[in-house]
Design a protein around this motif. Structure first.
Motif: not given
Length: 336
Positions: A186-206
């Motif tokens: 397994p190759e090491e990958q950077l774990d890009i994840s959103l910070a815990e504790g709430g979102l600054a933005q959430k949008i759902i669209m087509k």
């Protein structure tokens, strides 16, 4: 030595007998290759992928320039048969004075993971898909039993454990085609994840609307795309500036346009356009997209793809923002 080429088709009796089921970490069967190929193609912009197999399915992830990560999940419901046995990790006691003669301790791992050539896997699935599409569904001058066999082609995926190849077996009409793909540590990958504790933005669209907007922005040959959200108008804006001019696309906070809009405070971030462009295939396939970001500008675009029979698969693209001059960022923020 790397072996990523599919082996020629052989008669079923000439194929190496598969190992006993009890020895396999993974043994799954699909009667429809198209959804698997469709989902994996959406992250096929990188040649290698980290594969993680668990009791719930298989996750494929790729990384680009330590600034973008894409994950595709093949849920076990996409397979007619899905059998998973957690691999055994052997470790020796770490207490002081322990000797090599002591018995190894066997521990079941929650998942199996390895790196694989995603390009080679897609090529194999493409071959299988083309064979199934081009082969007549019912050959001339065959009886009903033979016709049923011709319609029952299956793709089996087998993984026996650490150091073993990832095996794809396509069987149709008594003929088996086998692809053995080399697996790597397994190759090491950077774990890009959103910070815990709430979102600054959430949008759902087509997803179709986002796809059309990105294609429109591309006409300016931009280097970066800026995504701006605000509780005030314009609520959601995509903009780009390039050698051929600038473009802005605005979306109101209207349920007929944005199914979900959550943005307590104004937020604006820029991302490399070439990386956003890698998600275009997923955009074109998906029915909906969820665009989320945290206060640091880390963004996730999660696409919901209809794979048929009431099932959906999810592909998640994650991006790190482009760093901007603090003074310039402050000036732009006052305009929100």
């Amino acid at each position: 030595m790397e072996i990523d080429e599919p082996t020629p088709a052989t008669a079923a009796g000439d194929v190496r007998p598969p190992p006993p089921t009890s020895m396999r970490v993974l043994n799954c069967v699909s009667t429809n290759i198209t959804p698997l190929l469709t989902v994996l193609r959406s992250i096929g912009f990188m040649p290698r992928a980290l594969v993680r197999i668990s009791s719930s399915g298989m996750k494929f992830s790729v990384e680009n320039s330590r600034a973008q990560q894409a994950l595709a999940f093949l849920d076990k419901t996409m397979f007619s048969t899905y059998e998973y046995v957690p691999p055994i990790a052997t470790s020796r006691p770490s207490t002081a004075g322990s000797s090599l003669s002591q018995e190894d301790e066997e521990v079941r791992q929650p998942h199996a993971q390895f790196t694989i050539s995603l390009s080679a896997m897609l090529e194999c699935l493409q071959i299988f898909s083309a064979d199934a599409r081009d082969r007549p569904r019912v050959a001339p001058q065959v009886n009903a039993t033979d016709a049923m066999i011709l319609r029952s082609g299956t793709c089996r995926m087998i993984y026996e454990g650490e150091g073993s190849p990832f095996i794809l077996m396509m069987e149709e009409g008594g003929v088996v085609t086998t692809c053995e793909l080399t697996t790597y540590e397994p190759e090491e990958q950077l774990d890009i994840s959103l910070a815990e504790g709430g979102l600054a933005q959430k949008i759902i669209m087509k997803a179709e609307w986002l796809h059309d907007a990105i294609q429109e922005l591309e006409t300016t040959s931009p280097e970066v795309i800026t995504i701006r959200s605000s509780p005030r108008r314009p609520h959601f804006r995509l903009s780009s500036r390039g050698s051929l001019g600038s473009t802005e696309m605005d979306y109101p906070n209207d349920r007929t346009v944005l199914e979900t809009f959550i943005c307590p405070e104004p937020i604006e971030n820029s991302y490399r356009f070439t990386m956003i462009r890698h998600a275009l295939r997923a955009m074109s396939l998906a029915t909906k997209v969820s665009v989320r970001a945290d206060e640091d500008g880390v963004m996730s675009m999660q696409f919901m793809i209809d794979v048929g029979e009431g099932h959906f698969s999810f592909v998640d693209f994650r991006f790190l923002p482009e760093l901007e001059d603090e003074n310039e960022r402050g000036n732009e923020s006052t305009q929100l």
